[in-house]
Design an enzyme around this catalytic site. Sequence first.
Site, PDB file in Angstrom:
ATOM      1  N   GLY B  14       0.822  -1.216   0.000  1.00  0.00           N
ATOM      2  CA  GLY B  14       0.000   0.000   0.000  1.00  0.00           C
ATOM      3  C   GLY B  14       0.845   1.250   0.000  1.00  0.00           C
ATOM      4  O   GLY B  14       1.690   1.449   0.869  1.00  0.00           O
ATOM      5  N   GLY B  16      -0.241   4.428   0.287  1.00  0.00           N
ATOM      6  CA  GLY B  16      -0.968   5.585   0.808  1.00  0.00           C
ATOM      7  C   GLY B  16      -0.050   6.417   1.687  1.00  0.00           C
ATOM      8  O   GLY B  16       1.176   6.280   1.620  1.00  0.00           O
ATOM      9  N   PHE B  17      -0.637   7.262   2.509  1.00  0.00           N
ATOM     10  CA  PHE B  17       0.200   8.116   3.363  1.00  0.00           C
ATOM     11  C   PHE B  17       1.111   7.291   4.270  1.00  0.00           C
ATOM     12  O   PHE B  17       2.292   7.593   4.415  1.00  0.00           O
ATOM     13  CB  PHE B  17      -0.683   9.031   4.218  1.00  0.00           C
ATOM     14  CG  PHE B  17      -1.244  10.181   3.455  1.00  0.00           C
ATOM     15  CD1 PHE B  17      -0.431  11.241   3.088  1.00  0.00           C
ATOM     16  CD2 PHE B  17      -2.577  10.203   3.080  1.00  0.00           C
ATOM     17  CE1 PHE B  17      -0.937  12.309   2.369  1.00  0.00           C
ATOM     18  CE2 PHE B  17      -3.099  11.260   2.357  1.00  0.00           C
ATOM     19  CZ  PHE B  17      -2.282  12.316   2.000  1.00  0.00           C
ATOM     20  N   GLY B  18       0.556   6.239   4.869  1.00  0.00           N
ATOM     21  CA  GLY B  18       1.359   5.411   5.768  1.00  0.00           C
ATOM     22  C   GLY B  18       2.546   4.785   5.053  1.00  0.00           C
ATOM     23  O   GLY B  18       3.696   4.947   5.456  1.00  0.00           O
ATOM     24  N   VAL B  82      -2.073  -7.790  -4.184  1.00  0.00           N
ATOM     25  CA  VAL B  82      -1.741  -8.809  -3.193  1.00  0.00           C
ATOM     26  C   VAL B  82      -2.923  -9.751  -3.037  1.00  0.00           C
ATOM     27  O   VAL B  82      -4.069  -9.312  -2.929  1.00  0.00           O
ATOM     28  CB  VAL B  82      -1.379  -8.156  -1.843  1.00  0.00           C
ATOM     29  CG1 VAL B  82      -1.252  -9.209  -0.740  1.00  0.00           C
ATOM     30  CG2 VAL B  82      -0.077  -7.367  -1.973  1.00  0.00           C
ATOM     31  N   GLU B 173     -17.657  18.995   1.982  1.00  0.00           N
ATOM     32  CA  GLU B 173     -16.813  19.555   0.925  1.00  0.00           C
ATOM     33  C   GLU B 173     -17.421  19.325  -0.450  1.00  0.00           C
ATOM     34  O   GLU B 173     -17.413  20.219  -1.300  1.00  0.00           O
ATOM     35  CB  GLU B 173     -15.409  18.955   1.031  1.00  0.00           C
ATOM     36  CG  GLU B 173     -14.659  19.525   2.237  1.00  0.00           C
ATOM     37  CD  GLU B 173     -13.318  18.882   2.529  1.00  0.00           C
ATOM     38  OE1 GLU B 173     -12.477  19.519   3.177  1.00  0.00           O
ATOM     39  OE2 GLU B 173     -13.115  17.722   2.111  1.00  0.00           O
ATOM     40  N   ASP B 302      -5.449   3.657   7.994  1.00  0.00           N
ATOM     41  CA  ASP B 302      -6.861   3.261   8.121  1.00  0.00           C
ATOM     42  C   ASP B 302      -7.025   1.763   8.320  1.00  0.00           C
ATOM     43  O   ASP B 302      -8.035   1.305   8.860  1.00  0.00           O
ATOM     44  CB  ASP B 302      -7.632   3.630   6.838  1.00  0.00           C
ATOM     45  CG  ASP B 302      -7.727   5.129   6.622  1.00  0.00           C
ATOM     46  OD1 ASP B 302      -7.125   5.878   7.423  1.00  0.00           O
ATOM     47  OD2 ASP B 302      -8.383   5.541   5.660  1.00  0.00           O
ATOM     48  N   ALA B 317      -5.765  11.020   7.304  1.00  0.00           N
ATOM     49  CA  ALA B 317      -4.469  11.066   6.644  1.00  0.00           C
ATOM     50  C   ALA B 317      -3.360  11.345   7.651  1.00  0.00           C
ATOM     51  O   ALA B 317      -2.278  10.754   7.588  1.00  0.00           O
ATOM     52  CB  ALA B 317      -4.485  12.143   5.561  1.00  0.00           C
TER      53      ALA B 317
END
Lengths: 419, 419
Positions: B14, B16-18, B82, B173, B302, B317
């Site tokens: 992954g 993402g941010f992590g 995966v 938003e 997450d 995030a």
Amino acid sequence: MEKSIHKPRVVIIGAGFGGIFCAKGLVGSNSHITIIDKQNHHLFQPLIYQVATGFLGINDVALPIRSLFRGKENIDIVMSEVTGIDTKNQLVLTNNHSYEYDYLVIGTGAHYHFFGNDNWQPNVKVLKTLADAISLRQQILMAFEKAEIETDVTIRRTLLTFVVIGGGPTGVEMAGAIADVINYALKYEFRNIRRHDARIVLLEAADRVLGGMRKSLSQYTKKILEKKGVEVHCNKTVQDILPNKIITKDETIEAETILWAAGVRANNAASWLGLPAAKNGGVLVKDDLSVEGFTNIFVIGDNSCLMKKDRPLPALASVAKQQGKYMAKVLNEKLDGREYKKPFRYLDMGTMSTIGRNSAVAQFKIFIIKGWLAWMMWGVVHIFFLTGFRNRITVFLTWSWTYLTYGIGSRIILKNPKK
Amino acid sequence: MEKSIHKPRVVIIGAGFGGIFCAKGLVGSNSHITIIDKQNHHLFQPLIYQVATGFLGINDVALPIRSLFRGKENIDIVMSEVTGIDTKNQLVLTNNHSYEYDYLVIGTGAHYHFFGNDNWQPNVKVLKTLADAISLRQQILMAFEKAEIETDVTIRRTLLTFVVIGGGPTGVEMAGAIADVINYALKYEFRNIRRHDARIVLLEAADRVLGGMRKSLSQYTKKILEKKGVEVHCNKTVQDILPNKIITKDETIEAETILWAAGVRANNAASWLGLPAAKNGGVLVKDDLSVEGFTNIFVIGDNSCLMKKDRPLPALASVAKQQGKYMAKVLNEKLDGREYKKPFRYLDMGTMSTIGRNSAVAQFKIFIIKGWLAWMMWGVVHIFFLTGFRNRITVFLTWSWTYLTYGIGSRIILKNPKK
């Protein structure tokens, strides 16, 4: 509303260079303009090969038609597909409605054609619409991703083989751009695939690339492409195209990506008017761009067939643009109750083609130019001719960035959305 | 290569941010990193609602993972899906290959879920991936185009009705941004549809929007949304969602566009490890982010469930980013043969939400702020946190342009490519 007091209605089919420049010339005139296009955007076609290879993004080369005519009250935009024309009642028919016209301008462009081998079509990519460009880019980028994790050498080789059919400007520009992507992107960003795993082949049936230019420029172009690692094969006719396989007289090439860039044909607007297709597939027009038998129907751009010394004018953006501007003059006169007497004359401003980073060729009436300077000139000219002020800035910034970093900026692969 | 001399292998699932911040912290370390993601890009999720509404383009919010780690020799990127994890043999399994790991970091994020009403899914849009955003944008833009040429008043009304389910930051938003599009775009660019033809409805099951913020900010947000023309309905539970139709206790709304923004659930990485799903659907982790029973497997973002006072840390995030950075510290110590003793602590930097042009709300530990100043602050913070230097420039320029012109820049509709 009573017919007698209505403003004259001009319907323009197609928002390419011809249609857009015609409409621009009619902004604020005493008429009601309706532009009908099946897309919502005007496309700057000369640069879509850069979208297909990741150098530019979608918004750099396309502008919503609505935003081009924002606040112009006499111009209506209709996103719809034209299904026919009722010339008797002066109606343009679409899926949804019909639109009355007093004057009709048709500029629906051209498409790639296969010289009677339509069965090849499912096996190749073409590069005409923005969706084509995105689809091609997706395929090129995915080929690298798949090759990076492929251990079978033959499959990897097929993934990394790119065949471009047709050595005209589009073919040359695509082959050069793919070579740039491979030469720079592979070097820093992939660990398993190397430059020599990749193969780029440019096939041309005639004896040289860029046949519309002088021989010395064709030779130079071939030399530069070969220096970038492109195999340039002239006098090479395609015999058959199967899925991931292309057959010529003396070679069968297995390739994941086969791009067809070998010749266009006008879209069939002639049938809408009940006329036979002209030599280029389009509509034969007189030198005021009107269609024989109609005084209020005009065809412009790739869609028209204006004979010059027994040959149709070439399918070029500059022809379409000049015809669109001419059209606006003709209509403005007509709207004022006068007749515009001058026939259309195409002013050849020269032709250019890039061969990738740092090289281009250009041919003008009195001189030719090639190499880095021609490349810079190509860049300046294309930024100047780009539609839209904002695009000029973003393209300039993007190109500067690409030049300095050797990176390409538009490389996001979009998989199918989950609902 | 013999096992004894290999560099320790870290596999990160992954990007993402992590995952990205973990990998960044391991650049140049004595390890071999493999990042596996099914997409080729890292996505700046806080801004995808702007892609869905045409304010930003794809390249503004997404970066190819490869370009983030260009030239970083110890980092491998694999674009693949995966399929499972073999913890016994320390292997990550994908469609194509398996990847050995000494340390495994999982950060595969979350997805929208429907509280047991999965049959609603085909009838709504969600906004998680970039493809989702493009699909939603396409639908919104096409709704305007269809409405412009629609003569049936009821159909036109349905086309121009936008229902957003969920009054959290994403819902607020989106509702605010759709209102901006309608208030400004319709005004100058369409001739037949008018502002009052359109309807935007925000449905929230709880008694106020932005439930995570203070009550005064919720009230302010509701007021601003209503000023922009959004109908905000709190205490309103959805009973059923059919194609183009949403049913609540006291109303049935016909709407072309229904957006589901009501709650996420972690992707099911727990099953890969043979563990039961935690409270949020993810993997329960200890306060060093490791998984019970494994000393070398960690879950972040997450996807993880780190309990804080009986509740999982929120799916934000900033949590993922801090966990990614923490992870890199832990692994760097381990790679050097030491143990990092400090547990992970989430530092709450505050939360913000825009309500469209000129308005935002923000809540920090010691103060709150709302209105134009909060909006400017939101902009500055998001440009600062954006991944990639170039994106910061393009987003800044795009926003400035949008602010000055009231236009939205990314509005190209891509129809299906012709092969």
